[in-house]
Design a protein around this motif. Structure first.
Motif, PDB file in Angstrom:
ATOM      1  N   SER A  99     -25.615  38.815  11.692  1.00  0.00           N
ATOM      2  CA  SER A  99     -27.164  38.928  11.578  1.00  0.00           C
ATOM      3  C   SER A  99     -27.723  39.671  10.147  1.00  0.00           C
ATOM      4  CB  SER A  99     -27.916  39.703  12.611  1.00  0.00           C
ATOM      5  OG  SER A  99     -27.151  40.998  12.845  1.00  0.00           O
ATOM      6  N   GLU A 100     -26.674  39.717   9.070  1.00  0.00           N
ATOM      7  CA  GLU A 100     -27.035  40.286   7.779  1.00  0.00           C
ATOM      8  C   GLU A 100     -27.130  39.235   6.664  1.00  0.00           C
ATOM      9  OE1 GLU A 100     -24.033  43.431   6.938  1.00  0.00           O
ATOM     10  OE2 GLU A 100     -23.390  43.243   8.889  1.00  0.00           O
ATOM     11  N   PRO A 101     -27.323  38.174   6.902  1.00  0.00           N
ATOM     12  CA  PRO A 101     -27.497  37.240   5.664  1.00  0.00           C
ATOM     13  C   PRO A 101     -28.719  37.068   4.926  1.00  0.00           C
ATOM     14  CG  PRO A 101     -27.645  35.874   7.730  1.00  0.00           C
ATOM     15  CD  PRO A 101     -27.368  37.202   8.270  1.00  0.00           C
ATOM     16  N   GLY A 102     -29.645  38.190   5.408  1.00  0.00           N
ATOM     17  CA  GLY A 102     -31.019  37.783   4.776  1.00  0.00           C
ATOM     18  C   GLY A 102     -31.748  37.031   5.555  1.00  0.00           C
ATOM     19  N   ASP A 103     -33.149  37.083   4.992  1.00  0.00           N
ATOM     20  CA  ASP A 103     -34.217  36.515   5.451  1.00  0.00           C
ATOM     21  C   ASP A 103     -34.476  34.906   5.408  1.00  0.00           C
ATOM     22  OD1 ASP A 103     -37.054  36.033   6.844  1.00  0.00           O
ATOM     23  OD2 ASP A 103     -38.076  36.307   5.031  1.00  0.00           O
ATOM     24  N   ASP A 104     -34.263  33.954   6.371  1.00  0.00           N
ATOM     25  CA  ASP A 104     -34.502  32.763   6.388  1.00  0.00           C
ATOM     26  C   ASP A 104     -33.551  32.073   5.335  1.00  0.00           C
ATOM     27  OD1 ASP A 104     -35.363  30.171   6.668  1.00  0.00           O
ATOM     28  OD2 ASP A 104     -37.543  30.743   5.968  1.00  0.00           O
ATOM     29  N   ILE A 105     -32.401  31.897   5.770  1.00  0.00           N
ATOM     30  CA  ILE A 105     -31.347  31.116   4.891  1.00  0.00           C
ATOM     31  C   ILE A 105     -31.944  29.671   4.779  1.00  0.00           C
ATOM     32  CG2 ILE A 105     -29.072  30.022   4.916  1.00  0.00           C
ATOM     33  CD1 ILE A 105     -28.228  32.287   6.594  1.00  0.00           C
ATOM     34  N   LYS A 106     -31.815  29.319   3.202  1.00  0.00           N
ATOM     35  CA  LYS A 106     -32.137  28.116   2.805  1.00  0.00           C
ATOM     36  C   LYS A 106     -30.895  26.979   2.391  1.00  0.00           C
ATOM     37  CE  LYS A 106     -35.823  27.461   2.222  1.00  0.00           C
ATOM     38  NZ  LYS A 106     -36.509  27.150   3.143  1.00  0.00           N
ATOM     39  N   ASP A 107     -29.680  27.629   2.225  1.00  0.00           N
ATOM     40  CA  ASP A 107     -28.542  26.754   2.137  1.00  0.00           C
ATOM     41  C   ASP A 107     -27.310  27.484   2.474  1.00  0.00           C
ATOM     42  OD1 ASP A 107     -27.133  24.633   1.234  1.00  0.00           O
ATOM     43  OD2 ASP A 107     -27.246  24.603  -0.756  1.00  0.00           O
ATOM     44  N   LEU A 133     -17.743  31.483   2.054  1.00  0.00           N
ATOM     45  CA  LEU A 133     -19.053  30.866   2.288  1.00  0.00           C
ATOM     46  C   LEU A 133     -20.110  31.282   1.534  1.00  0.00           C
ATOM     47  CD1 LEU A 133     -19.532  30.127   6.337  1.00  0.00           C
ATOM     48  CD2 LEU A 133     -19.635  28.507   4.474  1.00  0.00           C
ATOM     49  N   ALA A 134     -20.908  30.758   0.873  1.00  0.00           N
ATOM     50  CA  ALA A 134     -22.174  31.509   0.133  1.00  0.00           C
ATOM     51  C   ALA A 134     -23.386  30.639   0.989  1.00  0.00           C
ATOM     52  CB  ALA A 134     -22.033  30.839  -1.336  1.00  0.00           C
ATOM     53  N   ASN A 135     -24.367  31.890   0.906  1.00  0.00           N
ATOM     54  CA  ASN A 135     -25.769  31.611   1.439  1.00  0.00           C
ATOM     55  C   ASN A 135     -26.802  31.888   0.406  1.00  0.00           C
ATOM     56  OD1 ASN A 135     -25.284  34.167   3.236  1.00  0.00           O
ATOM     57  ND2 ASN A 135     -27.581  33.586   2.876  1.00  0.00           N
ATOM     58  N   THR A 136     -27.774  31.183   0.465  1.00  0.00           N
ATOM     59  CA  THR A 136     -29.054  31.579  -0.314  1.00  0.00           C
ATOM     60  C   THR A 136     -30.208  31.900   0.928  1.00  0.00           C
ATOM     61  OG1 THR A 136     -29.801  29.266  -0.510  1.00  0.00           O
ATOM     62  CG2 THR A 136     -28.359  30.192  -2.204  1.00  0.00           C
ATOM     63  N   GLY A 137     -31.548  32.367   0.341  1.00  0.00           N
ATOM     64  CA  GLY A 137     -32.450  32.572   1.195  1.00  0.00           C
ATOM     65  C   GLY A 137     -33.669  33.112   0.452  1.00  0.00           C
ATOM     66  N   LEU A 138     -34.611  33.346   1.410  1.00  0.00           N
ATOM     67  CA  LEU A 138     -35.891  33.757   1.163  1.00  0.00           C
ATOM     68  C   LEU A 138     -36.056  35.179   0.582  1.00  0.00           C
ATOM     69  CD1 LEU A 138     -38.370  32.274   3.568  1.00  0.00           C
ATOM     70  CD2 LEU A 138     -37.954  31.498   1.082  1.00  0.00           C
ATOM     71  N   ASP A 139     -35.036  35.909   0.785  1.00  0.00           N
ATOM     72  CA  ASP A 139     -34.944  37.544   0.275  1.00  0.00           C
ATOM     73  C   ASP A 139     -34.460  37.424  -1.358  1.00  0.00           C
ATOM     74  OD1 ASP A 139     -32.570  36.803   0.875  1.00  0.00           O
ATOM     75  OD2 ASP A 139     -31.683  38.598   1.880  1.00  0.00           O
ATOM     76  N   GLU A 196     -44.946  35.499 -12.218  1.00  0.00           N
ATOM     77  CA  GLU A 196     -45.262  36.060 -10.990  1.00  0.00           C
ATOM     78  C   GLU A 196     -44.503  35.377  -9.773  1.00  0.00           C
ATOM     79  OE1 GLU A 196     -48.059  32.790 -11.890  1.00  0.00           O
ATOM     80  OE2 GLU A 196     -47.103  34.226 -12.923  1.00  0.00           O
ATOM     81  N   ILE A 197     -44.084  34.303  -9.816  1.00  0.00           N
ATOM     82  CA  ILE A 197     -43.471  33.457  -8.847  1.00  0.00           C
ATOM     83  C   ILE A 197     -42.236  34.346  -8.155  1.00  0.00           C
ATOM     84  CG2 ILE A 197     -42.259  31.424  -7.981  1.00  0.00           C
ATOM     85  CD1 ILE A 197     -44.438  29.811  -9.853  1.00  0.00           C
ATOM     86  N   ASP A 198     -42.000  34.295  -7.063  1.00  0.00           N
ATOM     87  CA  ASP A 198     -40.685  35.005  -6.110  1.00  0.00           C
ATOM     88  C   ASP A 198     -39.544  34.079  -6.379  1.00  0.00           C
ATOM     89  OD1 ASP A 198     -42.271  37.211  -5.293  1.00  0.00           O
ATOM     90  OD2 ASP A 198     -42.668  36.129  -3.399  1.00  0.00           O
ATOM     91  N   VAL A 199     -38.584  34.848  -6.782  1.00  0.00           N
ATOM     92  CA  VAL A 199     -37.400  34.065  -6.994  1.00  0.00           C
ATOM     93  C   VAL A 199     -36.506  33.835  -5.703  1.00  0.00           C
ATOM     94  CG1 VAL A 199     -35.297  33.883  -8.549  1.00  0.00           C
ATOM     95  CG2 VAL A 199     -37.125  35.275  -9.261  1.00  0.00           C
TER      96      VAL A 199
END
Length: 204
Positions: free
Chosen positions: A30-38, A48-54, A84-87
């Motif tokens: 439950s530690e991979p961050g907010d809303d995983i994207k990939d 494994l690698a994961n990306t996300g909204l955080d 100004e766009i979030d990364v």
């Protein structure tokens, strides 16, 4: 070896053995961050690698379930189309030798992360081991690294599919698709590239 599947959801990462009956949960975090994207497997299947909204990229040891490294990505006003766009980190792909990750960002950049410098568990911030290599004119949704290691492909909301020379750091091809590109993939011989067009309700 095609016997496991990784699943990312809102702040949850799971790895399942799909041939067990019933399927066996091998990794839960439950530690991979907010809303995983990939979620992407390394070529050897050990990482494994994961990306996300955080705004992070995380690397995991599949066998132990340990979180090995976290990259916190910040906006780069020099190369981003809008500072100004979030990364948000979106698509990701491993280099064939597992030493680097390439990932797509919501600020229009394609970035790489050199993992050799982060062999010990740690949390680091861009630009310590991350490089902004390439730039789109809108959010980048998808990336892939060619099996021969020479090319990176990217696609996104600027309705283009782009190919980059990893060695020279230059764009060698841009294809105007007229639609958002949601996924890209090289063929096993690195000679061909497929891009998936995503229909958007705001495009007639």
């Amino acid at each position: 070896n095609a016997d496991k599947i990784a699943v990312g959801d809102v702040a949850v990462l799971e790895v399942w053995d799909v041939f067990d009956v019933p399927p066996q949960l091998l990794l839960y975090s439950s530690e991979p961050g907010d809303d995983i994207k990939d979620v992407v497997w390394s070529p050897s299947g050990t990482l494994l690698a994961n990306t996300g909204l955080d705004h992070t990229v995380r690397v995991w040891d599949v066998a132990t379930g340990d979180l090995l490294s976290t990259l916190i990505v910040s906006n780069d006003p020099v190369t981003s189309f809008a500072s100004e766009i979030d990364v948000t980190t979106l698509g990701a792909a491993w280099s064939p030798d597992e030493t680097r990750l390439v990932f797509a960002c919501g600020d229009g950049t394609v970035r790489t992360w050199d993992l050799i410098a982060t062999t010990e568990p740690e949390t680091i911030s861009y630009p310590y081991t991350s490089n902004v290599l390439y730039r789109h004119e809108d959010a980048v949704w998808a990336v892939d690294w060619s099996p021969d290691g020479r090319w990176i492909a990217s696609g996104g909301a600027d309705n283009t599919l782009r190919v980059w020379d990893v060695i020279e750091g230059e764009m060698v091809e841009v294809i105007q698709t007229g639609e958002l590109i949601g996924s890209v993939a090289f063929s096993p011989d690195s000679a061909r590239l497929v891009g998936v067009v995503v229909a958007r309700p705001d495009i007639q």
